[in-house]
Design a protein around this motif. Structure first.
Motif, PDB file in Angstrom:
ATOM      1  N   VAL A 290       0.248 -20.088 -14.620  1.00  0.00           N
ATOM      2  CA  VAL A 290       0.053 -19.134 -13.532  1.00  0.00           C
ATOM      3  C   VAL A 290      -0.865 -18.012 -14.004  1.00  0.00           C
ATOM      4  N   ALA A 291      -1.815 -17.635 -13.143  1.00  0.00           N
ATOM      5  CA  ALA A 291      -2.720 -16.527 -13.454  1.00  0.00           C
ATOM      6  C   ALA A 291      -2.798 -15.594 -12.259  1.00  0.00           C
ATOM      7  N   GLN A 292      -2.855 -14.306 -12.534  1.00  0.00           N
ATOM      8  CA  GLN A 292      -3.008 -13.322 -11.463  1.00  0.00           C
ATOM      9  C   GLN A 292      -4.479 -13.232 -11.069  1.00  0.00           C
ATOM     10  N   CYS A 293      -4.708 -12.955  -9.790  1.00  0.00           N
ATOM     11  CA  CYS A 293      -6.085 -12.904  -9.300  1.00  0.00           C
ATOM     12  C   CYS A 293      -6.184 -12.032  -8.060  1.00  0.00           C
ATOM     13  N   THR A 294      -7.416 -11.873  -7.600  1.00  0.00           N
ATOM     14  CA  THR A 294      -7.714 -11.148  -6.369  1.00  0.00           C
ATOM     15  C   THR A 294      -8.621 -12.029  -5.511  1.00  0.00           C
ATOM     16  N   VAL A 295      -8.331 -12.102  -4.217  1.00  0.00           N
ATOM     17  CA  VAL A 295      -9.132 -12.913  -3.301  1.00  0.00           C
ATOM     18  C   VAL A 295     -10.455 -12.200  -3.030  1.00  0.00           C
ATOM     19  N   LEU A 296     -11.563 -12.902  -3.287  1.00  0.00           N
ATOM     20  CA  LEU A 296     -12.900 -12.347  -3.029  1.00  0.00           C
ATOM     21  C   LEU A 296     -13.422 -12.757  -1.658  1.00  0.00           C
ATOM     22  N   SER A 297     -13.163 -14.015  -1.255  1.00  0.00           N
ATOM     23  CA  SER A 297     -13.618 -14.474   0.069  1.00  0.00           C
ATOM     24  C   SER A 297     -12.735 -15.619   0.539  1.00  0.00           C
ATOM     25  N   VAL A 298     -12.732 -15.781   1.852  1.00  0.00           N
ATOM     26  CA  VAL A 298     -11.957 -16.840   2.507  1.00  0.00           C
ATOM     27  C   VAL A 298     -12.828 -17.420   3.611  1.00  0.00           C
ATOM     28  N   ARG A 299     -12.845 -18.747   3.699  1.00  0.00           N
ATOM     29  CA  ARG A 299     -13.558 -19.367   4.826  1.00  0.00           C
ATOM     30  C   ARG A 299     -12.843 -20.643   5.230  1.00  0.00           C
TER      31      ARG A 299
ATOM     32  N   SER B   1     -12.759 -21.405  -7.237  1.00  0.00           N
ATOM     33  CA  SER B   1     -12.579 -21.777  -5.838  1.00  0.00           C
ATOM     34  C   SER B   1     -11.413 -22.755  -5.725  1.00  0.00           C
ATOM     35  N   ILE B   2     -10.571 -22.541  -4.727  1.00  0.00           N
ATOM     36  CA  ILE B   2      -9.467 -23.461  -4.434  1.00  0.00           C
ATOM     37  C   ILE B   2      -9.408 -23.653  -2.927  1.00  0.00           C
ATOM     38  N   THR B   3      -9.326 -24.917  -2.499  1.00  0.00           N
ATOM     39  CA  THR B   3      -9.189 -25.241  -1.078  1.00  0.00           C
ATOM     40  C   THR B   3      -7.789 -25.769  -0.839  1.00  0.00           C
ATOM     41  N   GLN B   4      -7.138 -25.255   0.199  1.00  0.00           N
ATOM     42  CA  GLN B   4      -5.788 -25.691   0.548  1.00  0.00           C
ATOM     43  C   GLN B   4      -5.591 -25.520   2.046  1.00  0.00           C
ATOM     44  N   GLY B   5      -4.421 -25.884   2.527  1.00  0.00           N
ATOM     45  CA  GLY B   5      -4.113 -25.810   3.953  1.00  0.00           C
ATOM     46  C   GLY B   5      -4.017 -24.378   4.452  1.00  0.00           C
ATOM     47  N   THR B   6      -3.833 -24.248   5.739  1.00  0.00           N
ATOM     48  CA  THR B   6      -3.799 -22.937   6.385  1.00  0.00           C
ATOM     49  C   THR B   6      -2.393 -22.372   6.505  1.00  0.00           C
TER      50      THR B   6
ATOM     51  N   THR C  71      -7.872 -28.748   9.065  1.00  0.00           N
ATOM     52  CA  THR C  71      -8.537 -27.488   8.777  1.00  0.00           C
ATOM     53  C   THR C  71      -7.903 -26.918   7.523  1.00  0.00           C
ATOM     54  N   GLY C  72      -8.740 -26.462   6.619  1.00  0.00           N
ATOM     55  CA  GLY C  72      -8.258 -25.847   5.387  1.00  0.00           C
ATOM     56  C   GLY C  72      -8.926 -24.511   5.175  1.00  0.00           C
ATOM     57  N   LEU C  73      -8.484 -23.817   4.133  1.00  0.00           N
ATOM     58  CA  LEU C  73      -9.081 -22.548   3.749  1.00  0.00           C
ATOM     59  C   LEU C  73      -9.612 -22.670   2.329  1.00  0.00           C
ATOM     60  N   GLU C  74     -10.853 -22.269   2.142  1.00  0.00           N
ATOM     61  CA  GLU C  74     -11.433 -22.229   0.801  1.00  0.00           C
ATOM     62  C   GLU C  74     -11.368 -20.783   0.313  1.00  0.00           C
ATOM     63  N   TYR C  75     -10.650 -20.599  -0.783  1.00  0.00           N
ATOM     64  CA  TYR C  75     -10.520 -19.273  -1.381  1.00  0.00           C
ATOM     65  C   TYR C  75     -11.412 -19.180  -2.610  1.00  0.00           C
TER      66      TYR C  75
END
Length: 149
Positions: free
Chosen positions: A38-47, A121-126, A106-110
């Motif tokens: 596990v690593a801590q992070c901050t979301v930069l963008s979502v699409r 980058s990680i893509t997962q469900g909504t 439909t998914g979300l790319e973070y």
């Protein structure tokens, strides 16, 4: 011919269950109990993105059904063979299109910045939407996930 059409319809309905659950809160039994880093992070963008399934089941089922249906065409052995080949090709194309249409999600790319400075980058469900600037956790394992902190 009516039985063939019912078979094709039934196959299409079965294909609708082919889509995997890609949400971050869904685990398969073989993933339970496994250790993840596990690593801590901050979301930069979502699409929003489209996640396609490409198991090949639609092409296979459509090809078989089309071949069976096509083999009933014509009176001679050559006509049966040509009908079966043509039906298999057409059925494969239709089956592939049906699978894609029924199993797209439909998914979300973070894009996230880990606290060590690395950007991934990680893509997962909504299922659990995260916002830009939100602090979160990345779970690195058999399936990588981003979850709220």
């Amino acid at each position: 011919m009516r039985k063939t059409m019912l078979g094709i319809l039934g196959s299409a309905l079965l294909l609708s269950g082919c889509a995997d659950n890609i949400n971050s809160d869904h685990y398969y039994t073989n993933q339970a109990g496994r250790v993840s880093t596990v690593a801590q992070c901050t979301v930069l963008s979502v699409r929003y993105v489209t996640v396609d399934s490409d198991s090949g089941a639609g092409t296979l089922i459509g090809g078989i059904a089309g071949g069976v249906a096509g083999s009933t065409i014509g009176g001679g052995s050559t006509a049966h063979t040509l009908g079966a080949v043509g039906g298999a090709l057409l059925g494969g194309v239709v089956g592939n299109a049906a699978e894609k249409g029924l199993s797209n999600q439909t998914g979300l790319e973070y894009i996230v910045k880990l606290d060590n400075g690395q950007v991934i980058s990680i893509t997962q469900g909504t299922g659990q939407a995260l916002g830009v600037g939100q602090r979160c956790l990345v779970l690195f394992g058999s399936t990588n996930r981003v979850i709220a902190q």
